[in-house]
Scaffold this motif. Structure first.
Motif, mmCIF file in Angstrom:
data_model
loop_
_atom_site.group_PDB
_atom_site.id
_atom_site.type_symbol
_atom_site.label_atom_id
_atom_site.label_comp_id
_atom_site.label_asym_id
_atom_site.label_seq_id
_atom_site.Cartn_x
_atom_site.Cartn_y
_atom_site.Cartn_z
ATOM 1 N N GLY A 1 0.688 -1.033 -0.146
ATOM 2 C CA GLY A 1 -0.069 -0.292 -0.017
ATOM 3 C C GLY A 1 0.781 1.457 0.174
ATOM 4 N N VAL A 2 2.161 1.018 0.039
ATOM 5 C CA VAL A 2 2.819 2.218 0.178
ATOM 6 C C VAL A 2 3.493 2.495 -1.446
ATOM 7 N N GLU A 3 3.378 3.582 -2.072
ATOM 8 C CA GLU A 3 3.624 3.906 -3.485
ATOM 9 C C GLU A 3 4.776 4.948 -3.168
ATOM 10 N N ARG A 4 5.616 5.029 -3.417
ATOM 11 C CA ARG A 4 6.242 6.182 -4.087
ATOM 12 C C ARG A 4 6.122 6.555 -5.258
ATOM 13 N N LEU A 5 6.240 7.953 -5.889
ATOM 14 C CA LEU A 5 5.985 8.146 -7.309
ATOM 15 C C LEU A 5 7.060 9.816 -7.163
ATOM 16 N N ASP A 6 7.393 9.432 -8.654
ATOM 17 C CA ASP A 6 8.721 9.988 -8.479
ATOM 18 C C ASP A 6 7.941 11.562 -9.595
ATOM 19 N N ASP A 7 7.918 12.626 -8.739
ATOM 20 C CA ASP A 7 6.991 13.427 -9.238
ATOM 21 C C ASP A 7 7.260 14.346 -8.465
ATOM 22 N N PHE A 8 8.297 15.275 -8.276
ATOM 23 C CA PHE A 8 9.321 15.929 -7.617
ATOM 24 C C PHE A 8 9.781 17.133 -9.337
ATOM 25 N N ASP A 9 8.700 18.988 -9.010
ATOM 26 C CA ASP A 9 8.966 19.124 -10.445
ATOM 27 C C ASP A 9 9.937 20.311 -10.573
ATOM 28 N N ALA A 10 10.165 20.781 -9.660
ATOM 29 C CA ALA A 10 10.331 22.139 -9.106
ATOM 30 C C ALA A 10 12.143 22.776 -10.164
ATOM 31 N N VAL A 11 12.137 24.071 -10.252
ATOM 32 C CA VAL A 11 13.014 24.063 -10.798
ATOM 33 C C VAL A 11 14.596 23.406 -10.503
ATOM 34 N N GLY A 12 14.634 23.668 -9.403
ATOM 35 C CA GLY A 12 16.211 22.946 -9.249
ATOM 36 C C GLY A 12 16.144 21.823 -7.820
ATOM 37 N N GLN A 13 17.203 21.305 -7.553
ATOM 38 C CA GLN A 13 16.631 19.502 -6.622
ATOM 39 C C GLN A 13 15.846 18.744 -7.325
ATOM 40 N N ARG A 14 16.374 18.630 -8.350
ATOM 41 C CA ARG A 14 15.095 17.601 -9.327
ATOM 42 C C ARG A 14 15.664 16.586 -8.794
ATOM 43 N N LEU A 15 16.893 15.365 -8.622
ATOM 44 C CA LEU A 15 16.975 14.260 -7.519
ATOM 45 C C LEU A 15 17.206 14.357 -6.255
ATOM 46 N N THR A 16 16.090 15.143 -5.760
ATOM 47 C CA THR A 16 16.246 14.749 -4.026
ATOM 48 C C THR A 16 15.144 13.858 -3.745
ATOM 49 N N ALA A 17 14.431 13.181 -5.039
ATOM 50 C CA ALA A 17 13.139 12.347 -4.857
ATOM 51 C C ALA A 17 12.252 12.799 -4.096
ATOM 52 N N SER A 18 11.542 13.767 -3.721
ATOM 53 C CA SER A 18 11.363 14.582 -2.373
ATOM 54 C C SER A 18 9.999 14.736 -3.339
ATOM 55 N N GLY A 19 8.866 14.043 -4.031
ATOM 56 C CA GLY A 19 7.470 13.751 -4.770
ATOM 57 C C GLY A 19 6.729 13.169 -3.628
ATOM 58 N N THR A 20 5.765 12.552 -4.543
ATOM 59 C CA THR A 20 4.768 11.785 -3.104
ATOM 60 C C THR A 20 4.863 10.069 -2.906
ATOM 61 N N THR A 21 4.390 10.628 -1.500
ATOM 62 C CA THR A 21 4.534 8.833 -1.038
ATOM 63 C C THR A 21 3.308 9.366 -0.465
ATOM 64 N N ARG A 22 1.931 7.731 -0.979
ATOM 65 C CA ARG A 22 0.709 8.063 -1.658
ATOM 66 C C ARG A 22 0.994 6.676 -0.406
ATOM 67 N N PHE A 23 -0.255 6.044 0.656
ATOM 68 C CA PHE A 23 -1.173 5.184 1.474
ATOM 69 C C PHE A 23 -2.232 4.980 0.924
ATOM 70 N N THR A 24 -2.027 3.859 1.086
ATOM 71 C CA THR A 24 -3.904 3.043 0.125
ATOM 72 C C THR A 24 -3.686 1.917 1.524
ATOM 73 N N ALA A 25 -4.988 1.934 2.046
ATOM 74 C CA ALA A 25 -4.989 1.236 3.097
ATOM 75 C C ALA A 25 -3.487 0.565 3.854
#
Length: 413
Positions: free
Chosen positions: A201-225
């Protein structure tokens, strides 16, 4: 000059027996990370352009025991002070500020282990750190609600909890083994919990899209049940800790990243002038290294890099000084140290931004080639600066100096 040259200088005076010893030492860790940082520094521009995460080298950094710097040797750490930790972070950021930012969650939990004997599940966390595990976590959400509000929900299921929701700014999430966050129960209580990232149920998304720090893996973590076991949850208490300014180190870490960016801007300026730059048409010099204006610009960059490093190291020493204090003396000193860290953050941010801009003044049009990737320094510094705006830091510091008003205990300044 390499991104790890400061590390080599720092360990040169240490007994080389440290490096071969099985017991971790600060000098040993700093020696071990040198080849990894050299690889990261050499590949940083290409990886950012291609959105290529440095999984192997980040794992190699973890295996050196880098996160155990600052943890007592008797507990399996490398020993050392907060200043030692900060200097290591600057070295990593000098090689690749994205990687330094991505490791922030791991260093924050290690700092808590080092300084809080009352930390919930402390022995479990310490065991994971000794196993070279990496950590990530955030309470942030993108729900349209007020900043800091938690909508991620936790409901009872026997002794366990079932969690649903999304967290953003999950810095370092793609590298981590463990993820820590919080949820709101049906009774309105806030629960903190830590789960393995491969939990169902833990999903890590590579959706961080800022002008900088693009490879900090700072996107969404989704919890589904997501099932969270009872022993993975800590209910936030209402009692105030001995030092309520627990966010000072987190802010110092961001300032250390900025200091690393400024140092890398200097490295790149020196390398470009020595190896690629040509004097402009009206220059009196036959080589760019002899041009007085280029020299002046490199000197200005060097001054900014030095200023950033100096204020960050001095602020780290202020936090080190808190370890032997208690009671009212601790509270007074901790408030002053929090302001000191905020002021260091201001200078580090401004120094990094200026150094990253001045880098382009040491060459002509060719220095703007995308192949060089020099724009990433300003973009990364600018993005990191937006986590906690300078205006807020300055306002808090001004109020403290003018009226003695204590800084907020949220840490977000």
């Amino acid at each position: 000059m390499t991104a790890a040259s400061d590390a080599r200088a720092a360990i040169a005076s240490h007994d080389t027996s440290d490096l071969a010893a099985s017991v971790l030492t600060v000098a040993g860790v700093r020696a071990a990370i040198i080849p990894v940082l050299d690889r990261l520094g050499a590949s940083a521009k290409d990886r950012e352009r291609e959105r290529d995460y440095a999984f192997d080298d980040v794992r190699a950094l973890a295996e050196t025991g880098i996160a155990l710097v600052g943890i007592d040797a008797a507990e399996g750490g490398a020993g050392g002070t907060i200043r030692d930790v900060t200097e290591v972070v600057i070295e990593v950021a000098r090689a690749d500020s994205n990687v330094a930012q991505a490791l922030r969650g791991t260093f924050l939990i290690a700092h808590q282990v080092a300084g809080r004997p009352d930390l919930p599940h402390r022995e479990t966390v310490l065991t994971r750190l000794r196993a070279r595990d990496l950590f990530a976590g955030t309470a942030n959400e993108r729900t349209g609600a007020a900043s800091g509000q938690t909508t991620t929900a936790a409901r009872r299921d026997g002794p366990d909890w079932i969690v649903d929701g999304e967290k953003y700014y999950s810095t370092g999430g793609l590298y981590a083994s463990w993820f820590s966050t919080q949820a709101l129960t049906e009774d309105g209580d806030i629960l903190r919990f830590t789960v393995p990232v491969d939990r169902a149920g833990v999903e890590r998304l590579d959706d961080f899209d800022a002008v900088g720090q693009r490879l900090t893996a700072s996107g969404t973590t989704r919890f589904t049940a997501v099932r969270v076991h009872a022993d993975e949850v800590t209910t936030l208490g209402e009692s105030e800790p001995r030092n309520p300014w627990t966010g000072s180190f987190a802010q110092l870490y961001l300032a250390a990243v900025q200091a690393g960016i400024a140092a890398r801007a200097l490295d790149d300026a020196v390398r470009f002038v020595r190896e690629k730059a040509r004097p402009i048409k009206h220059s009196s010099a036959t080589a760019s290294v002899e041009d007085p204006y280029v020299r002046q610009t490199v000197g200005a960059i060097a001054a900014r890099a030095q200023a950033a490093r100096a204020v960050v190291v001095l602020a780290a020493e202020q936090l080190d000084d808190l370890r032997e204090r208690s009671g009212a003396d601790l509270r007074s000193a901790a408030a002053a140290a929090a302001v000191h860290v905020a002021q260091a953050g201001v200078i580090a941010i401004e120094s990094a931004l200026t150094a990253a801009e001045l880098l382009f003044d040491v060459g002509g049009g060719s220095i703007t080639d995308r192949e060089l990737g020099f724009d990433r320094h300003w973009r990364n510094a600018r993005t990191a600066a937006n986590h906690n705006p300078r205006q807020w830091k300055q306002s808090v510091a001004g109020a403290y100096h003018l009226t003695g008003q204590e800084p907020p205990t949220t840490g977000l300044f």
